[in-house]
Design a protein around this motif. Structure first.
Motif, PDB file in Angstrom:
ATOM      1  N   ARG A  74       0.747  -1.126   0.025  1.00  0.00           N
ATOM      2  CA  ARG A  74      -0.107  -0.094  -0.169  1.00  0.00           C
ATOM      3  C   ARG A  74       1.048   1.254   0.055  1.00  0.00           C
ATOM      4  O   ARG A  74       1.867   1.282   0.619  1.00  0.00           O
ATOM      5  CB  ARG A  74      -0.897   0.001   1.182  1.00  0.00           C
ATOM      6  CG  ARG A  74      -1.598  -1.233   1.397  1.00  0.00           C
ATOM      7  CD  ARG A  74      -2.698  -1.205   2.444  1.00  0.00           C
ATOM      8  NE  ARG A  74      -1.958  -1.305   3.762  1.00  0.00           N
ATOM      9  CZ  ARG A  74      -2.353  -0.895   5.103  1.00  0.00           C
ATOM     10  NH1 ARG A  74      -3.404  -0.573   5.065  1.00  0.00           N
ATOM     11  NH2 ARG A  74      -1.567  -0.861   5.987  1.00  0.00           N
ATOM     12  N   GLN A  77       1.501   4.133   3.652  1.00  0.00           N
ATOM     13  CA  GLN A  77       0.936   3.265   4.808  1.00  0.00           C
ATOM     14  C   GLN A  77       1.968   2.698   5.041  1.00  0.00           C
ATOM     15  O   GLN A  77       3.010   2.434   4.223  1.00  0.00           O
ATOM     16  CB  GLN A  77      -0.117   2.236   4.184  1.00  0.00           C
ATOM     17  CG  GLN A  77      -1.375   2.900   3.540  1.00  0.00           C
ATOM     18  CD  GLN A  77      -2.181   3.361   4.061  1.00  0.00           C
ATOM     19  OE1 GLN A  77      -2.391   2.755   5.373  1.00  0.00           O
ATOM     20  NE2 GLN A  77      -3.255   4.160   4.023  1.00  0.00           N
ATOM     21  N   ARG A  80       2.245  -3.720   4.408  1.00  0.00           N
ATOM     22  CA  ARG A  80       1.073  -4.720   3.901  1.00  0.00           C
ATOM     23  C   ARG A  80       0.107  -4.824   5.086  1.00  0.00           C
ATOM     24  O   ARG A  80       0.585  -4.887   6.374  1.00  0.00           O
ATOM     25  CB  ARG A  80       1.539  -6.120   3.663  1.00  0.00           C
ATOM     26  CG  ARG A  80       2.629  -6.082   2.393  1.00  0.00           C
ATOM     27  CD  ARG A  80       3.050  -7.565   1.971  1.00  0.00           C
ATOM     28  NE  ARG A  80       3.578  -7.582   0.775  1.00  0.00           N
ATOM     29  CZ  ARG A  80       2.872  -7.858  -0.330  1.00  0.00           C
ATOM     30  NH1 ARG A  80       1.659  -8.107  -0.226  1.00  0.00           N
ATOM     31  NH2 ARG A  80       3.606  -7.776  -1.547  1.00  0.00           N
ATOM     32  N   GLU A 118      -6.957  -3.044  -0.062  1.00  0.00           N
ATOM     33  CA  GLU A 118      -6.542  -1.912  -0.775  1.00  0.00           C
ATOM     34  C   GLU A 118      -5.027  -2.253  -1.353  1.00  0.00           C
ATOM     35  O   GLU A 118      -4.438  -3.082  -0.518  1.00  0.00           O
ATOM     36  CB  GLU A 118      -6.315  -0.663  -0.146  1.00  0.00           C
ATOM     37  CG  GLU A 118      -5.759  -0.615   1.259  1.00  0.00           C
ATOM     38  CD  GLU A 118      -5.653   0.744   1.854  1.00  0.00           C
ATOM     39  OE1 GLU A 118      -5.166   1.727   1.220  1.00  0.00           O
ATOM     40  OE2 GLU A 118      -6.318   0.736   3.005  1.00  0.00           O
ATOM     41  N   ASN A 119      -4.541  -1.666  -2.471  1.00  0.00           N
ATOM     42  CA  ASN A 119      -3.252  -1.933  -2.827  1.00  0.00           C
ATOM     43  C   ASN A 119      -2.918  -0.739  -3.316  1.00  0.00           C
ATOM     44  O   ASN A 119      -3.325   0.332  -2.934  1.00  0.00           O
ATOM     45  CB  ASN A 119      -2.962  -3.015  -3.919  1.00  0.00           C
ATOM     46  CG  ASN A 119      -3.748  -2.648  -5.268  1.00  0.00           C
ATOM     47  OD1 ASN A 119      -4.147  -1.438  -5.353  1.00  0.00           O
ATOM     48  ND2 ASN A 119      -4.183  -3.695  -5.804  1.00  0.00           N
ATOM     49  N   ARG A 120      -1.591  -0.431  -4.233  1.00  0.00           N
ATOM     50  CA  ARG A 120      -1.061   0.903  -4.364  1.00  0.00           C
ATOM     51  C   ARG A 120      -1.986   1.729  -5.122  1.00  0.00           C
ATOM     52  O   ARG A 120      -2.054   2.949  -4.826  1.00  0.00           O
ATOM     53  CB  ARG A 120       0.145   0.683  -5.108  1.00  0.00           C
ATOM     54  CG  ARG A 120       1.367   0.198  -4.093  1.00  0.00           C
ATOM     55  CD  ARG A 120       2.673   0.026  -4.852  1.00  0.00           C
ATOM     56  NE  ARG A 120       2.486  -0.825  -6.322  1.00  0.00           N
ATOM     57  CZ  ARG A 120       3.477  -1.793  -6.283  1.00  0.00           C
ATOM     58  NH1 ARG A 120       4.463  -1.902  -5.661  1.00  0.00           N
ATOM     59  NH2 ARG A 120       3.149  -2.678  -7.073  1.00  0.00           N
ATOM     60  N   ARG A 123      -8.810   0.847  -3.959  1.00  0.00           N
ATOM     61  CA  ARG A 123      -9.285   0.745  -2.613  1.00  0.00           C
ATOM     62  C   ARG A 123     -10.719   0.161  -2.754  1.00  0.00           C
ATOM     63  O   ARG A 123     -11.439   0.804  -3.331  1.00  0.00           O
ATOM     64  CB  ARG A 123      -9.225   1.750  -1.694  1.00  0.00           C
ATOM     65  CG  ARG A 123      -9.742   1.316  -0.350  1.00  0.00           C
ATOM     66  CD  ARG A 123      -9.648   2.865   0.749  1.00  0.00           C
ATOM     67  NE  ARG A 123     -10.492   2.719   1.735  1.00  0.00           N
ATOM     68  CZ  ARG A 123     -10.105   2.234   2.929  1.00  0.00           C
ATOM     69  NH1 ARG A 123      -8.906   1.657   3.129  1.00  0.00           N
ATOM     70  NH2 ARG A 123     -11.124   2.265   3.794  1.00  0.00           N
TER      71      ARG A 123
END
Length: 178
Positions: A74, A77, A80, A118-120, A123
């Protein structure tokens, strides 16, 4: 006379699928998604007492109950975050003639997670999502007690709420019949 011939041909077609695997399984599955997404899933398949024949091939149904852990890198953040994902899905499996160990399956069902995925780049906006998959599998073992499957699975909320970015996983599954 024609009815007897038709009945005999139908009985022969049904007999060739007598050794098809229609038993519960336990499975372990790993998957990769876009933008560093990963999943590990354990689950079980539970046969439904339903079978039909289509173009000389058998079609069976089962329930797929799963518990998975997903995570992805992420932005902005701290690394992970693991989320737990619980799913239940009815699945149709298309078996080739009984002497061939190949099968194809497809299913769609509901999944709920304890946090939003969510990832980079995206979301999810809901903890409840739908999962649909297509898979190509192969039975191994003296009694076809093992199965290996390559699957493509898509998860999204079907536009229940915006945004609805969805996520696609490529998965490898090993299942053991009991």
């Amino acid at each position: 006379m024609g009815a007897c011939a038709l009945f005999g041909a139908s009985a022969a077609a049904h007999a060739q699928f007598a050794d098809m695997r229609q038993s519960p399984t336990l499975y372990l599955q790993g998957g990769l998604a876009e933008n560093s997404g990963r999943s590990v899933t354990v689950g079980s398949t539970i046969p439904m007492q339903w079978r039909t024949y289509w173009w000389g091939n058998a079609v069976t149904a089962h329930w797929d109950l799963s518990l998975g852990i997903w995570n992805a890198e992420r932005d902005n953040q701290d690394g992970r975050r693991n989320i737990a994902v619980l799913g239940l899905k009815p699945v149709l499996r298309f078996h080739s003639k009984s002497q061939y160990p190949w099968f194809v399956e497809a299913g769609i069902g509901g999944f709920i997670s304890n946090h939003l995925y969510e990832n980079r780049d995206k979301r999810f906006s809901t903890a409840f999502n739908f999962g649909s998959h297509l898979g190509l599998g192969y039975f191994t073992g003296m009694k076809r007690e093992n199965e290996w499957m390559l699957r493509i699975e898509h998860f999204s909320n079907a536009s229940i709420k915006r945004p609805n970015p969805g996520e696609n996983f490529i998965q490898l599954r090993y299942a053991r019949h009991f």
